[in-house]
Design an enzyme around this catalytic site. Sequence first.
Site, PDB file in Angstrom:
ATOM      1  N   CYS A  98       6.843  -6.254 -10.140  1.00 54.24           N
ATOM      2  CA  CYS A  98       7.327  -7.449 -10.824  1.00 54.24           C
ATOM      3  C   CYS A  98       7.209  -7.269 -12.331  1.00 54.24           C
ATOM      4  CB  CYS A  98       6.580  -8.733 -10.445  1.00 54.24           C
ATOM      5  SG  CYS A  98       6.629  -9.104  -8.691  1.00 54.24           S
TER       6      CYS A  98
ATOM      7  N   ARG B 220      11.205  -2.732 -12.649  1.00 53.15           N
ATOM      8  CA  ARG B 220       9.977  -3.171 -11.979  1.00 53.15           C
ATOM      9  C   ARG B 220      10.241  -3.975 -10.714  1.00 53.15           C
ATOM     10  NH1 ARG B 220       5.689  -2.601 -15.633  1.00 53.15           N
ATOM     11  NH2 ARG B 220       4.355  -3.950 -14.390  1.00 53.15           N
TER      12      ARG B 220
ATOM     13  N   TRP C 113       9.497  -8.043  -7.255  1.00 52.83           N
ATOM     14  CA  TRP C 113       9.512  -7.065  -6.161  1.00 52.83           C
ATOM     15  C   TRP C 113       8.626  -7.699  -5.101  1.00 52.83           C
ATOM     16  CZ3 TRP C 113       5.883  -3.847  -3.628  1.00 52.83           C
ATOM     17  CH2 TRP C 113       6.456  -2.853  -2.825  1.00 52.83           C
TER      18      TRP C 113
ATOM     19  N   ASN D 115       2.562 -11.213 -12.170  1.00 50.07           N
ATOM     20  CA  ASN D 115       2.713  -9.834 -11.699  1.00 50.07           C
ATOM     21  C   ASN D 115       1.363  -9.415 -11.136  1.00 50.07           C
ATOM     22  OD1 ASN D 115       3.305  -7.089 -11.362  1.00 50.07           O
ATOM     23  ND2 ASN D 115       2.664  -6.617 -13.442  1.00 50.07           N
ATOM     24  N   GLY D 116       1.357  -8.928  -9.892  1.00 49.80           N
ATOM     25  CA  GLY D 116       0.100  -8.496  -9.277  1.00 49.80           C
ATOM     26  C   GLY D 116      -0.064  -9.108  -7.903  1.00 49.80           C
TER      27      GLY D 116
ATOM     28  N   GLU E  28      10.637  17.449  -2.720  1.00 50.30           N
ATOM     29  CA  GLU E  28      11.069  16.577  -3.818  1.00 50.30           C
ATOM     30  C   GLU E  28      12.589  16.382  -3.775  1.00 50.30           C
ATOM     31  OE1 GLU E  28       9.944  14.512  -5.802  1.00 50.30           O
ATOM     32  OE2 GLU E  28      11.432  14.349  -7.384  1.00 50.30           O
TER      33      GLU E  28
ATOM     34  N   LYS F  18      14.434  12.806  -3.322  1.00 48.58           N
ATOM     35  CA  LYS F  18      15.420  12.290  -4.280  1.00 48.58           C
ATOM     36  C   LYS F  18      16.675  11.840  -3.542  1.00 48.58           C
ATOM     37  CE  LYS F  18      13.631  11.926  -6.928  1.00 48.58           C
ATOM     38  NZ  LYS F  18      12.462  11.761  -7.729  1.00 48.58           N
TER      39      LYS F  18
ATOM     40  N   GLU G  75      15.930   8.560  -1.478  1.00 46.37           N
ATOM     41  CA  GLU G  75      15.673   7.290  -2.159  1.00 46.37           C
ATOM     42  C   GLU G  75      16.895   6.724  -2.880  1.00 46.37           C
ATOM     43  OE1 GLU G  75      12.543   7.238  -5.110  1.00 46.37           O
ATOM     44  OE2 GLU G  75      13.128   9.173  -5.914  1.00 46.37           O
TER      45      GLU G  75
ATOM     46  N   HIS H 122       9.449  25.822  14.885  1.00 46.51           N
ATOM     47  CA  HIS H 122       8.415  25.153  15.684  1.00 46.51           C
ATOM     48  C   HIS H 122       8.787  23.715  16.030  1.00 46.51           C
ATOM     49  CE1 HIS H 122       5.744  28.556  15.307  1.00 46.51           C
ATOM     50  NE2 HIS H 122       5.929  28.555  13.994  1.00 46.51           N
TER      51      HIS H 122
ATOM     52  N   LYS I  36       9.938   0.837  -9.893  1.00 54.39           N
ATOM     53  CA  LYS I  36       9.495   2.011 -10.650  1.00 54.39           C
ATOM     54  C   LYS I  36       7.986   2.236 -10.552  1.00 54.39           C
ATOM     55  CE  LYS I  36      10.371   5.348 -13.616  1.00 54.39           C
ATOM     56  NZ  LYS I  36      10.897   6.540 -12.928  1.00 54.39           N
TER      57      LYS I  36
HETATM   58  O1  M6R Z   1       4.310   6.296 -11.668  1.00 55.39           O
HETATM   59  P1  M6R Z   1       3.869   7.252 -10.622  1.00 55.39           P
HETATM   60  O2  M6R Z   1       4.135   8.670 -10.966  1.00 55.39           O
HETATM   61  O3  M6R Z   1       2.431   7.047 -10.231  1.00 55.39           O
HETATM   62  O4  M6R Z   1       4.753   6.899  -9.353  1.00 55.39           O
HETATM   63  C1  M6R Z   1       4.551   7.536  -8.132  1.00 55.39           C
HETATM   64  C2  M6R Z   1       5.678   7.234  -7.183  1.00 55.39           C
HETATM   65  O5  M6R Z   1       5.744   5.880  -6.902  1.00 55.39           O
HETATM   66  C3  M6R Z   1       7.033   7.708  -7.724  1.00 55.39           C
HETATM   67  O6  M6R Z   1       7.011   9.060  -8.033  1.00 55.39           O
HETATM   68  C4  M6R Z   1       8.139   7.444  -6.692  1.00 55.39           C
HETATM   69  O7  M6R Z   1       7.971   8.275  -5.585  1.00 55.39           O
HETATM   70  C5  M6R Z   1       9.516   7.615  -7.329  1.00 55.39           C
HETATM   71  N1  M6R Z   1      10.415   6.648  -6.789  1.00 55.39           N
HETATM   72  C6  M6R Z   1      10.099   8.959  -7.089  1.00 55.39           C
HETATM   73  O8  M6R Z   1      11.389   9.093  -7.579  1.00 55.39           O
END
Ligand code: M6R
Length: 612
Positions: A2, A27, A77, A103-104, A484, A488, A491, A507, A607
Site C-alpha cells: 500500500c 506499491r 494492495w 500502510n502495514g 530468474e 520473470k 510474473e 528425474h 513492488k
Molecule cells: O525488494 P526485494 O528485493 O526485497 O523484493 C523481493 C521480491 O519481492 C522481488 O524480487 C519480487 O520477486 C519481484 N517481483 C521480482 O521481479
Amino acid sequence: MCGIVGYIGNNAVAEELINGLKNLEYRGYDSAGVALNDNKNIDIFKAKGKLCNLCDVLNLHQKDLQNSTGGIGHIRWATHGSPTVENAHPHCSADGKLVLVHNGIIENYKELREELVKEGFAFVSQTDTETAVHLIDRTYRQTHSLEEAVLNAVKRLKGAFAFCIMHKDEPDKIIAVRKNAPLIVGLGDNENFIASDIPAVIGKVKKIIYLDDAEMAIVSKNKVEIKNFNGQLLDKKAELISFSAETISKRGYKHFMLKEICEQPDIIRNILAQRMSDVNNQIQLPQVNWNEILKKSKVEIIACGTSLHAAMVAKYFMEDLLGIPVHVEAASEYIYRKTVTDENTLTIGISQSGETADTITAVKQAQDKNAHILILTNRPDSSIVRYADSLIPLEAGIEVSVAATKSYTAQLISLYLLTLAWAERKESLTVRLQKLKQELLEIPAKLEEILSNENCIKKCSELFQKYKSFIYIARGINLPTAMEGALKLKEISYINASGYAAGELKHGPIALLDENMPVLAVLIPGTPTYDKILSNCEEAKARQAHLIAVTSSHDEHLNTIFDEIIQIPFSDEVFSPVLANVPLQLLAYHIADNLGREVDQPRNLAKSVTVE
Ligand code: M6R
C-alpha cells in the site's frame, strides 16, 4: 504494501494527492481513495481497481473539490478483506469526522475489534485498519485532541503501521505516524507533503524528513513538528532529495520495465567507476567493515524472489573464490527454523526495496545471534538499513516496474565486487583476480551488445508467445539464471514457467515434454556441463519440444538442435549469469507486451512486500 500520501497547502489538493499516488502505484493497485478537507467537511472518494478509476470518480465531482485545503490518499494492495470499495481507504469514524489511511498490518486487530464492537462501534469493512480509526475516535471523543488520541491509540497497536490522519474539527493539520512501515514528510513553501516513499514528492519538494519508528509528525501548511510516541518534541534534520524527476519518468519507453532493462549498461558503468578506479587498485566499498568481515568463517545470504536468485548465483562464485561455506535461504523459510547463525557468521541480507518484511525479520534474527550484518539494498533510506553493520548501496536508481531487472544486475555486480574485494584483502588469487577484475570492467559494453540484439529476441518472443507453459534449464552458476528467467516470464506474462537444473530433467519434468512445452536452455561453452546440457536438449528435441538456446557458443551443431539461438558475448563462466539474464528479461518483456499484459503492474503483485 500500500502507499499513502498527505497534502496540506494552497494547491488543488485532489490533484496533488493523485500525482503523489501515481508515483506510488508500484506499491499496490487493488483500489484507491482520497479524503479531502475543505475546512467545513471531509469528503471521501474511493474506487476499486487502479488509480485511473479513482480519477474518473473525482472528475464526476469536480465542482465539489474546489475548496479543499488538505487531504490524504491511499492505494491498496489487499491483505485483510477483498479489494472492494468498502475495504478501500480512507476509512472513517461513524460521524465521518475522523479519516485515516494506513500502510502495514495491525496484528492484534481481532482482539481490538471485539473490544470496540462490545462498546458499540460499528464496523463497515473487513480491514484491520478500521480498528485504528475507532480506537483513535474513542479517545478523541474524550480528549478533543487529535494528537493525544493518536498517541493513546498507537500504544495499543501491534504490527506495522504508517498512518495519515485528519479530523474535521482540526482542519489545519494532518497527523502522520510510523512504526515498521516507511514514511517521509516533504517540506515545501507554504505547503507540506507526507508519503510512503520519495517518488511521491520528487519534483515537489527539495527537502524531506525521514520519520523513524515510533515517531509522529504534526503537519500544517507552514509548520512540521516531529514528536516521539511519548509526545516529546524531536529535533530532526531535513535531508536533500538526491533523485531528479527524470528518474521516475519513462523517457519515451513504452514501459518502465523496458527502460530499466536498457539502463543496465550505464548503471553498471557508474557502479564500477565508483568502486574500481583501476584493476591495479583495491576495490572500494566504503561502508563495509573489513575488520569484522575478514574474521568470519561462514556466510549466509537471505533474500526473497529475484534478490534470492542473485544470492544463489553469489554462492557459486563466493565458495569458488573465497573457499568459505555460503548458505543461501529464502528469508520466509529462514525465520521459522533454528539456524546455526553465530558470531562467526557474516549474514548478507539482499533487498532491492529494503522493505521486504521476511528479509527484515530474518536479518533481525541473525543480528540477535550476533552475526555481522551486511545489507545490499537499492534504498539506503529503507527500513532494513537500521540493522546493517556494513552496507553496500546498489546504486541502480529508483526501480519503478514491479518486475525487478536493473536491481538484479546491480545486486550481482555488487556481490562480485564484494567477493573480489574480500579475495584481494585476503591476498589470495592474485593472477585470477586481476583477470576477473579486468573482465568485470568489460561487462557494460557486453550488455550493450546484447541490447543491440533486441530485435532478434523480439522475433523469438513472437514465435513463442503462443505457448502456455515453458521449461528453463541450466546448470551450476546459471541454474539461478534459469529460475530468474522463468520467474520473470511468469510474473509479467502469467505463462507458467519453471527453472530446473538440466540434470534433473530426466528425474521427472521430462514427462511434461512434447511439442507444446518449449525448453529454453542457458549454455556456456568451456564449462564442464556444457556437453551434458546439450545432451539434455537432444533428449527434449527427441520428445518434440521446441528449443531456444541462450549461449555464447558459435558451434554450428547447435543449429540442428535449437529452433532459436540467442547469442551473448563470451565471458568467464563466473560473469555469465549477468549476461545470460538480460536476453531472458527481454524475452519475458516482449512476450508479455505482445500478449497485452500490464507489464509494469502485473496482477496480484506489488513492488515491496511488507507483509509476511
Ligand atoms: O525488494 P526485494 O528485493 O526485497 O523484493 C523481493 C521480491 O519481492 C522481488 O524480487 C519480487 O520477486 C519481484 N517481483 C521480482 O521481479
